[in-house]
Scaffold this motif. Structure first.
Motif, PDB file in Angstrom:
ATOM      1  N   UNK A   1       0.829  -1.203   0.000  1.00 20.41           N
ATOM      2  CA  UNK A   1       0.000   0.000   0.000  1.00 20.41           C
ATOM      3  C   UNK A   1       0.866   1.257   0.000  1.00 20.41           C
ATOM      4  N   UNK A   2       0.207   2.388  -0.174  1.00 21.32           N
ATOM      5  CA  UNK A   2       0.902   3.665  -0.064  1.00 21.32           C
ATOM      6  C   UNK A   2       1.144   4.323  -1.399  1.00 21.32           C
ATOM      7  N   UNK A   3       1.988   5.328  -1.355  1.00 21.77           N
ATOM      8  CA  UNK A   3       2.323   6.101  -2.548  1.00 21.77           C
ATOM      9  C   UNK A   3       3.847   6.194  -2.624  1.00 21.77           C
ATOM     10  N   UNK A   4       4.355   7.215  -3.311  1.00 23.05           N
ATOM     11  CA  UNK A   4       5.792   7.297  -3.521  1.00 23.05           C
ATOM     12  C   UNK A   4       6.541   7.865  -2.330  1.00 23.05           C
ATOM     13  N   UNK A   5       7.787   7.427  -2.172  1.00 27.92           N
ATOM     14  CA  UNK A   5       8.709   8.023  -1.206  1.00 27.92           C
ATOM     15  C   UNK A   5      10.057   8.168  -1.886  1.00 27.92           C
ATOM     16  N   UNK A   6      10.963   8.858  -1.208  1.00 22.28           N
ATOM     17  CA  UNK A   6      12.309   9.052  -1.737  1.00 22.28           C
ATOM     18  C   UNK A   6      13.337   8.529  -0.745  1.00 22.28           C
ATOM     19  N   UNK A   7      14.395   7.952  -1.272  1.00 20.50           N
ATOM     20  CA  UNK A   7      15.513   7.479  -0.466  1.00 20.50           C
ATOM     21  C   UNK A   7      16.750   8.281  -0.840  1.00 20.50           C
ATOM     22  N   UNK A   8      17.365   8.926   0.154  1.00 18.68           N
ATOM     23  CA  UNK A   8      18.575   9.697  -0.078  1.00 18.68           C
ATOM     24  C   UNK A   8      19.760   8.767  -0.324  1.00 18.68           C
ATOM     25  N   UNK A   9      20.829   9.269  -0.955  1.00 14.94           N
ATOM     26  CA  UNK A   9      21.952   8.390  -1.318  1.00 14.94           C
ATOM     27  C   UNK A   9      22.535   7.599  -0.169  1.00 14.94           C
ATOM     28  N   UNK A  10      22.645   8.193   1.035  1.00 16.92           N
ATOM     29  CA  UNK A  10      23.239   7.440   2.129  1.00 16.92           C
ATOM     30  C   UNK A  10      22.345   6.286   2.563  1.00 16.92           C
ATOM     31  N   UNK A  11      21.020   6.431   2.445  1.00 15.56           N
ATOM     32  CA  UNK A  11      20.118   5.318   2.750  1.00 15.56           C
ATOM     33  C   UNK A  11      20.201   4.248   1.669  1.00 15.56           C
ATOM     34  N   UNK A  12      20.285   4.686   0.405  1.00 16.98           N
ATOM     35  CA  UNK A  12      20.463   3.730  -0.692  1.00 16.98           C
ATOM     36  C   UNK A  12      21.735   2.915  -0.493  1.00 16.98           C
ATOM     37  N   UNK A  13      22.799   3.564  -0.055  1.00 17.18           N
ATOM     38  CA  UNK A  13      24.046   2.859   0.192  1.00 17.18           C
ATOM     39  C   UNK A  13      23.911   1.807   1.271  1.00 17.18           C
ATOM     40  N   UNK A  14      23.135   2.101   2.316  1.00 21.72           N
ATOM     41  CA  UNK A  14      22.943   1.132   3.382  1.00 21.72           C
ATOM     42  C   UNK A  14      22.149  -0.078   2.903  1.00 21.72           C
ATOM     43  N   UNK A  15      21.122   0.145   2.102  1.00 20.81           N
ATOM     44  CA  UNK A  15      20.377  -0.981   1.548  1.00 20.81           C
ATOM     45  C   UNK A  15      21.231  -1.779   0.570  1.00 20.81           C
ATOM     46  N   UNK A  16      22.087  -1.088  -0.155  1.00 13.95           N
ATOM     47  CA  UNK A  16      22.992  -1.787  -1.073  1.00 13.95           C
ATOM     48  C   UNK A  16      23.959  -2.668  -0.303  1.00 13.95           C
ATOM     49  N   UNK A  17      24.406  -2.210   0.867  1.00 15.38           N
ATOM     50  CA  UNK A  17      25.304  -3.017   1.695  1.00 15.38           C
ATOM     51  C   UNK A  17      24.619  -4.281   2.195  1.00 15.38           C
ATOM     52  N   UNK A  18      23.282  -4.284   2.194  1.00 21.42           N
ATOM     53  CA  UNK A  18      22.522  -5.475   2.556  1.00 21.42           C
ATOM     54  C   UNK A  18      22.238  -6.366   1.354  1.00 21.42           C
TER      55      UNK A  18
END
Length: 425
Positions: free
Chosen positions: A38-55
């Motif tokens: 559910x829901x609508x759009x959100x944004x992920x800043x580069x440092x958060x993207x990097x943390x998910x990439x590390x996972x």
């Protein structure tokens, strides 16, 4: 170590993945009977993207999301006020992503079940209460545990879970936070009503642009793509309408409240910005969500013994600067890193709060007072019928203040100093 996580949103699921990555057992419970995208759009800043990439989630993110290339501010007539690159285009190691919140949550849920097991996330369990069973308040003494009482909604019975740490990641209306702060009261509003929707629309500007038009002193409109172009040469476009309204006597923040086209459309009649027909975009939206812009006052403390808060349960904030989901992800990564570093549930939770609470509380307050919004109001007042050159409306210092205001909230404040992704660099 065993950690019980209350809430299967972005913060709770990222916490489970982060704990698993450092060898800590985790169980996630949620009160809903079924987790749906559910829901609508959100944004992920580069440092958060990097943390998910590390996972190990970089490829999944790239398939789901749009890498935001720029942010552009316009007046209500479509005249450009200011623009700035974002993500990779701004020199970051990782993209800034725009993504459907439900699809991101579904990706995280799949990853948790794949890595931790199919029973790692249990639904239909509502948090009732929790108690620290330790005989001491000394953080260095890691004996004891925490016992949570949950309501099994399917069977209408009560069950108890024992863990070494309980993490309240249950959002704006957190039941865990309510136990810790029973006299806090409802969320704090600022008089702005928001309508949000997602609908297919032709790509605009670069096709990866986040567009802001108008001023939330009266009416502001935000739009950005959250999918690549569909076969119809359209992309899923997330939009947000922000209108300052008279305060309502009772205006609860219900994320699932359905709004009406007729309530929002009159504020945007005749708006054409960045090639988008705003009137048509709103009218074509199948489901519109409506709720007030709210946050809560920063807390002086998140951690009480073996109970701690995370994400919106710890620091709900206005949706400005793309920080809501991003800061939840950083919370999760820091909590796991501190628990692994200290080896103790109580000590690790205190270490997590020490790293995170003050920087994120600063962001909550910064989001309440954005110089950008004051400048957009100034443009509307000085040039009510539009303008040719923004330099004829704003001085150099005023233009520079827009960049500075973004830097206060979206340039990585509160990032993890030692977790695994881009924020560690």
């Amino acid at each position: 170590m065993r950690v019980l996580i209350i809430g299967a949103g972005i913060g709770g699921l990222t916490t489970a993945l982060s704990l698993h990555a450092v060898g800590i057992e985790a169980l996630v419970v949620d009160s809903v009977s079924e987790l749906r995208p559910l829901g609508v759009g959100i944004n992920l800043l580069p440092h958060a993207t990097g943390e998910l990439s590390a996972l190990g989630l970089a490829d999944g993110l790239a398939e789901l999301a749009v890498a935001t290339a720029e942010v552009v501010h316009l007046d209500r007539f479509g005249n450009e006020i200011w623009r700035e690159p974002r993500g990779i285009a701004a020199g970051h190691d990782w993209p800034q992503y725009s993504v459907h919140r439900g699809k991101l949550q579904a990706m995280l849920l799949t990853a948790v079940r794949d890595r931790l097991g199919p029973d790692a996330v249990r639904t239909g369990l509502r948090f009732v209460s929790a108690a620290d069973t330790a005989d001491t308040t000394d953080a260095a003494d890691d004996t004891g545990g925490v016992r949570a009482r949950l309501h099994d909604r399917r069977r209408d019975t009560y069950v108890e879970f024992d863990a070494d740490l309980l993490v309240g990641a249950d959002g704006l209306h957190s039941a865990v936070r309510a136990q810790l702060y029973p006299d806090e009261g409802p969320p704090r509003g600022d008089g702005i009503r928001m309508w949000r929707g997602v609908t297919p629309a032709p790509p605009f500007l670069s096709g990866a642009t986040m567009m802001f038009a108008g001023s939330n002193h009266a009416a502001k409109f935000v739009a950005y793509p959250i999918s690549r172009a569909l076969p119809s040469d359209r992309c899923l476009t997330n939009w947000v309408a922000e209108v300052r309204m008279p305060a309502a006597e009772e205006d609860p923040a219900d994320w699932n409240r359905v709004g009406r086209v007729g309530d929002v459309l009159p504020f945007y009649r005749g708006w054409h910005c960045a090639g988008l027909d705003i009137d048509a975009l709103i009218t074509a939206t199948e489901t519109i969500l409506e709720y007030p812009m709210v946050d809560r006052d920063p807390l002086p403390r998140w951690t009480f013994g073996r109970i701690t808060l995370l994400g919106d349960a710890a620091h709900p904030m206005y949706p400005i600067g793309s920080n809501g989901g991003s800061q939840s992800i950083i919370d999760a990564r820091v909590l796991a890193a501190e628990l692994a570093r200290t080896g103790g549930a109580r000590e690790g939770a205190i270490g997590y709060e020490t790293v995170r609470r003050e920087p994120v509380n600063d962001i909550v307050l910064a989001n309440r007072d954005m110089p950008m919004d004051r400048i957009l109001r100034t443009v509307a007042e000085r040039a009510p019928d539009g303008f040719g050159r923004i330099e004829d409306v704003l001085g150099p210092d005023e233009l520079a203040a827009i960049t500075a205001s973004y830097g206060r909230t979206s340039a990585g404040r509160g990032r993890s100093p030692h977790a695994g992704g881009a924020a560690a660099r």
